[in-house]
Scaffold this active site. Structure first.
Site, PDB file in Angstrom:
ATOM      1  N   ASP A 185       0.792  -1.231   0.000  1.00 34.63           N
ATOM      2  CA  ASP A 185       0.000   0.000   0.000  1.00 34.63           C
ATOM      3  C   ASP A 185       0.820   1.275   0.000  1.00 34.63           C
ATOM      4  OD1 ASP A 185      -2.343  -1.523   0.097  1.00 34.63           O
ATOM      5  OD2 ASP A 185      -2.290  -1.612   2.285  1.00 34.63           O
ATOM      6  N   ASP A 209       0.402   5.270   2.228  1.00 33.85           N
ATOM      7  CA  ASP A 209      -0.496   4.617   3.181  1.00 33.85           C
ATOM      8  C   ASP A 209      -0.142   5.031   4.604  1.00 33.85           C
ATOM      9  OD1 ASP A 209      -2.649   2.920   3.899  1.00 33.85           O
ATOM     10  OD2 ASP A 209      -1.220   1.381   4.474  1.00 33.85           O
ATOM     11  N   ASP A 213       3.784  -0.271   9.976  1.00 33.67           N
ATOM     12  CA  ASP A 213       2.780  -1.317  10.210  1.00 33.67           C
ATOM     13  C   ASP A 213       3.435  -2.470  10.938  1.00 33.67           C
ATOM     14  OD1 ASP A 213       0.929   0.157   8.815  1.00 33.67           O
ATOM     15  OD2 ASP A 213       0.481  -1.389   7.323  1.00 33.67           O
ATOM     16  N   ARG A 265      -3.748   7.482  14.251  1.00 34.67           N
ATOM     17  CA  ARG A 265      -2.951   6.253  14.398  1.00 34.67           C
ATOM     18  C   ARG A 265      -1.551   6.532  14.944  1.00 34.67           C
ATOM     19  NH1 ARG A 265      -4.503   2.230   9.314  1.00 34.67           N
ATOM     20  NH2 ARG A 265      -6.763   2.376   9.579  1.00 34.67           N
TER      21      ARG A 265
END
Length: 385
Positions: A185, A209, A213, A265
């Site tokens: 992504d 993105d 992660d 986030r």
């Protein structure tokens, strides 16, 4: 872009005796402006000759990274000299060649300032340290880093930005194995099923993105001293709502600087546990810390500086019932920031660190000082870093 120093300290004249008392009675990391990680190596003017000392300085769930050092000739020192990238036939001297052709423990440095544009995702190998100290290294404007089923990885001192989404591809991976990589992504650093990873003193921003992660059962991760800015989705911990293996995920997020222009986030967590400690948050859009699928989050001694007005730090997925255990312990809230806690209380969110993972938590009012050098450091040629 310069980070804001909210309150510059005022100075007074101290006698020699008073200075001695101050140093022996105050937190060492605060007196020197270094947090517990930085004071482990940054005060050494010969740090270039002692690069591997860094591996002894990590804290939190990654533990000490001494497995990255080796004994005697066990450690291979590799210098990147070539900025080119060939996903299937990398040249000697390139970063991808180090990840694909060098077996064993490897410590990667860079010959000079570099801009590396990866053509396809770079699969980082186990027992690897990527050390950008002393030069300015950008990984940008193409694919970025993927840690897939690896362990004992340090990524330190790299500017990673403007990462682009990639279609499915075939690349050369560790041990010269051909690997089929699915679509990505556009994350700066993506971890899948990886263990014992330390991400420290990097500057990350403006990716398609997210920036980091941690997914698919990855655990024992420390994310520290990084500068995250100009990003919508910053850090995702947990693959998706149905991936139950992420219940075992443990991540330490410490001494980072979030902002300006970060929306959400920081982190967002599913299922697992995050100790979010001694970070600075310079504003946020949707929320700063969020989660779903009953995660546990201990937010401890962070400094939250909102954009103004009542600005909620937390977000929880709406499901008609309490979603997770969100606890704030000695956080500092400024300019309208507030924290909506939930769950069964502080005792349920203890990090339970082992002795090699444990570290002192500083007062939240001191965190602005301890994060002022978050991100890639500028290290003069012949002095402390």
């Amino acid at each position: 872009m310069k980070k804001t120093n909210y309150n510059k300290p005022s100075y007074i004249m101290l006698t020699t005796a008073m200075v001695a008392i101050l140093i022996t009675t105050s937190s060492t990391s605060f007196v020197h402006g270094f947090n517990v990680i930085d004071k482990c190596w940054r005060r050494d003017p010969n740090w270039r000759s002692h690069r591997q000392q860094l591996a002894k300085c990590s804290v939190g769930y990654s533990g000490k990274m001494t497995n990255n050092i080796g004994v005697g000739d066990e450690l291979i020192k590799y210098k990147v000299t070539d900025t080119s990238d060939d996903p299937l036939n990398p040249k000697p001297g390139t970063l991808r060649y180090a990840m694909t052709h060098i077996q064993g423990k490897i410590w990667v440095t860079f010959e000079r300032n570099m801009n590396i544009r990866l053509q396809k995702p770079l699969l980082v190998s186990s027992f690897t340290t990527i050390d950008g100290r002393g030069v300015e290294v950008h990984i940008a404007d193409g694919a970025c880093l993927m840690l897939q089923r690896v362990t004992n990885v340090i990524i330190h001192g790299i500017k990673i930005h403007n990462c682009k989404a990639q279609t499915a591809s075939t690349v050369l991976g560790p041990d010269k194995k051909i690997v089929n990589v699915g679509p990505v992504d556009g994350d700066a650093i993506r971890m899948l099923t990886s263990y014992k990873i330390w991400i420290d003193h990097n500057t990350l921003y403006d990716c398609e993105d997210g920036l980091i992660d941690v997914t698919r059962g990855s655990t024992n991760i420390t994310i520290s001293n990084n500068w995250f800015r100009t990003q919508n989705k910053v850090m995702l911990l947990g693959h998706d709502d149905g991936f139950l293996r992420d219940k075992n995920m443990k991540v330490t997020v410490a001494f980072n600087y979030f902002g300006p222009n970060c929306n959400q986030r920081m982190p967002r967590i599913r299922h697992g546990y995050a100790h979010v400690v001694n970070n600075v948050y310079k504003g946020w859009g949707s929320y700063a810390i969020g989660g779903s699928m009953n995660p546990s989050i201990k937010s401890q001694a962070n400094y939250f500086f909102a954009k103004g007005g009542r600005n909620e730090v937390t977000w929880k997925q709406e499901s008609g019932e309490v979603e997770g255990n969100f606890q704030s312990v000695k956080d500092v809230f400024a300019n309208g920031a507030c924290f909506n806690g939930s769950g069964s209380g502080r005792d349920a969110v203890r990090p339970n660190y082992t002795p090699e993972q444990a570290f002192p938590v500083e007062d939240g009012h001191k965190v602005k000082e301890l994060t002022k050098n978050a991100g890639v450091l500028k290290c003069p040629t012949s002095s402390t870093c």
